[in-house]
Scaffold this motif. Structure first.
Motif, short mmCIF file in Angstrom:
data_model
loop_
_atom_site.label_atom_id
_atom_site.label_comp_id
_atom_site.label_asym_id
_atom_site.label_seq_id
_atom_site.Cartn_x
_atom_site.Cartn_y
_atom_site.Cartn_z
N HIS A 49 0.82 -1.21 0.00
CA HIS A 49 0.00 0.00 0.00
C HIS A 49 0.86 1.27 0.00
O HIS A 49 0.45 2.31 -0.49
CB HIS A 49 -0.94 0.02 1.21
N ILE A 50 2.04 1.19 0.62
CA ILE A 50 2.97 2.32 0.56
C ILE A 50 4.32 1.81 0.09
O ILE A 50 4.69 0.67 0.35
CB ILE A 50 3.11 3.05 1.93
N ASP A 51 5.04 2.66 -0.60
CA ASP A 51 6.33 2.28 -1.15
C ASP A 51 7.36 2.10 -0.05
O ASP A 51 7.36 2.83 0.94
CB ASP A 51 6.84 3.35 -2.12
N ASN A 52 8.23 1.14 -0.25
CA ASN A 52 9.37 1.02 0.66
C ASN A 52 10.29 2.22 0.46
O ASN A 52 10.65 2.55 -0.67
CB ASN A 52 10.15 -0.28 0.37
N GLU A 53 10.62 2.87 1.55
CA GLU A 53 11.47 4.04 1.45
C GLU A 53 12.90 3.64 1.06
O GLU A 53 13.38 2.59 1.44
CB GLU A 53 11.50 4.78 2.80
N GLU A 54 13.55 4.50 0.27
CA GLU A 54 14.92 4.22 -0.14
C GLU A 54 15.90 4.45 1.00
O GLU A 54 16.97 3.87 1.03
CB GLU A 54 15.29 5.10 -1.34
N LYS A 55 15.51 5.33 1.96
CA LYS A 55 16.38 5.58 3.11
C LYS A 55 15.58 5.41 4.39
O LYS A 55 14.44 5.86 4.50
CB LYS A 55 16.97 7.00 3.04
N LEU A 56 16.21 4.76 5.37
CA LEU A 56 15.60 4.53 6.68
C LEU A 56 16.56 5.06 7.73
O LEU A 56 17.77 4.91 7.62
CB LEU A 56 15.36 3.03 6.91
N GLU A 57 16.00 5.65 8.79
CA GLU A 57 16.87 6.20 9.85
C GLU A 57 16.24 5.96 11.21
O GLU A 57 15.03 6.09 11.39
CB GLU A 57 17.07 7.71 9.65
N ALA A 58 17.07 5.57 12.16
CA ALA A 58 16.62 5.39 13.54
C ALA A 58 17.82 5.37 14.46
O ALA A 58 18.79 4.63 14.23
CB ALA A 58 15.82 4.09 13.69
N GLY A 59 17.79 6.21 15.49
CA GLY A 59 18.84 6.18 16.51
C GLY A 59 20.25 6.37 15.99
O GLY A 59 21.19 5.77 16.50
N GLY A 60 20.40 7.21 14.94
CA GLY A 60 21.74 7.44 14.39
C GLY A 60 22.16 6.41 13.36
O GLY A 60 23.26 6.49 12.80
N ILE A 61 21.28 5.43 13.10
CA ILE A 61 21.55 4.42 12.06
C ILE A 61 20.85 4.86 10.79
O ILE A 61 19.65 5.13 10.79
CB ILE A 61 21.03 3.03 12.48
N LEU A 62 21.60 4.95 9.69
CA LEU A 62 21.01 5.34 8.40
C LEU A 62 21.23 4.22 7.40
O LEU A 62 22.36 3.75 7.20
CB LEU A 62 21.65 6.63 7.88
N ILE A 63 20.14 3.78 6.79
CA ILE A 63 20.19 2.76 5.74
C ILE A 63 19.87 3.43 4.41
O ILE A 63 18.81 4.05 4.26
CB ILE A 63 19.16 1.64 6.00
N ASP A 64 20.77 3.31 3.45
CA ASP A 64 20.53 3.80 2.09
C ASP A 64 20.39 2.56 1.20
O ASP A 64 21.37 1.92 0.85
CB ASP A 64 21.69 4.67 1.62
N LYS A 65 19.13 2.23 0.87
CA LYS A 65 18.88 1.00 0.11
C LYS A 65 19.49 1.06 -1.28
O LYS A 65 20.03 0.07 -1.77
CB LYS A 65 17.37 0.75 0.00
N ALA A 66 19.35 2.21 -1.94
CA ALA A 66 19.84 2.35 -3.32
C ALA A 66 21.34 2.12 -3.39
O ALA A 66 21.85 1.44 -4.28
CB ALA A 66 19.47 3.72 -3.87
N ALA A 67 22.06 2.67 -2.42
CA ALA A 67 23.52 2.54 -2.39
C ALA A 67 23.96 1.27 -1.66
O ALA A 67 25.15 0.93 -1.66
CB ALA A 67 24.15 3.75 -1.71
N HIS A 68 23.01 0.57 -1.05
CA HIS A 68 23.29 -0.62 -0.24
C HIS A 68 24.38 -0.31 0.79
O HIS A 68 25.38 -1.01 0.92
CB HIS A 68 23.71 -1.81 -1.12
N GLN A 69 24.14 0.79 1.53
CA GLN A 69 25.12 1.28 2.50
C GLN A 69 24.45 1.60 3.82
O GLN A 69 23.36 2.17 3.86
CB GLN A 69 25.81 2.54 1.96
N ALA A 70 25.12 1.22 4.91
CA ALA A 70 24.64 1.55 6.26
C ALA A 70 25.69 2.40 6.95
O ALA A 70 26.90 2.16 6.81
CB ALA A 70 24.39 0.28 7.06
N THR A 71 25.24 3.42 7.69
CA THR A 71 26.16 4.25 8.46
C THR A 71 25.67 4.37 9.90
O THR A 71 24.46 4.35 10.16
CB THR A 71 26.30 5.68 7.87
N LEU A 72 26.63 4.49 10.82
CA LEU A 72 26.33 4.72 12.23
C LEU A 72 26.88 6.10 12.59
O LEU A 72 28.09 6.31 12.53
CB LEU A 72 26.99 3.66 13.12
#
Length: 226
Positions: A124-147
């Motif tokens: 029903h809603i698109d999966n976001e390309e970027k997710l963030e929580a508690g200083g954790i950032l997920i970039d799905k397009a780049a397949h990269q995680a940062t703390l």
């Protein structure tokens, strides 16, 4: 973009208002029903309801009966609310096709997170390309995680696992559910493979690894401490 409609069914007007306010703030259109009969009537007359939040204990027709009635016509996602924490109730709910089961009292923010996770899962809603929580950032397009802005090296499955956790914040996830979603049903080994990957992921996350909570006898839950 047209707002998604969510039907909130509870005989307590204060509870409906609380849930409605939080859903409205998140951009949803909310319809309300104060008893089971009104809920079924509203569902059958109103078009394009994307999800139902349904209380168990209600006058005229209880939540279980409402669920049975609606399941005759639709597979719309249903989140069941109950004041009880009885395992038998939970099992009955899943047998009737309930998607999530939330015991009162609950955090409205966590309820909204569950709503969004289910709507993502059902398309029903698109999966976001970027997710963030508690200083954790997920970039799905780049397949990269940062703390806290610093990249961390994750294996493919570790990245998928962390992404799945962030998409389902505050939701208890069984090992089987994680295995099915992250390994896409194609892994026929022991579910303990989840524990091994979680252990490695926690180690790479340092202090933030504590956000992945163990639920003994079931699985894990990702929750950022406030």
């Amino acid at each position: 973009m047209e707002k998604l409609k969510i039907l909130v069914v509870d005989d307590e007007s204060r509870m409906r208002k609380l849930v409605k306010d939080f859903l409205n703030k998140s951009g949803y259109e909310v319809l309300e029903a104060g008893d089971g009969e009104a809920a079924v009537d509203l569902f059958l007359t109103e078009k394009e309801i994307s999800l139902i939040i349904l209380d168990v204990m209600m006058p005229k027709m209880d939540g279980w009966h409402v669920c049975r009635e609606i399941r005759q016509y639709s597979k719309v996602p249903i989140i069941m609310l109950t004041a009880k924490s009885d395992e038998r109730d939970e099992l009955l709910g899943f047998e009737l096709g309930v998607d999530e089961y939330v015991s009162k009292p609950f955090s409205p923010k966590i309820l909204v997170a569950r709503v969004e996770a289910i709507l993502r899962r059902t398309g029903h809603i698109d999966n976001e390309e970027k997710l963030e929580a508690g200083g954790i950032l997920i970039d799905k397009a780049a397949h990269q995680a940062t703390l806290d802005g610093i990249p961390i090296e994750l294996s493919y499955k570790e990245f998928e696992l962390l992404t799945y956790f962030l998409e389902n914040q505050g939701i208890a996830l069984s090992r089987e559910k994680i295995l099915n979603h992250v390994w896409n049903y194609d892994y026929f080994g022991d579910a303990r493979t989840i524990d091994t990957h979680v252990k490695k992921l926690r180690s790479k996350m340092g202090e933030k690894g504590e956000y992945i909570k163990t639920i003994w006898g079931m699985g894990y839950k990702f929750e950022v401490d406030v």
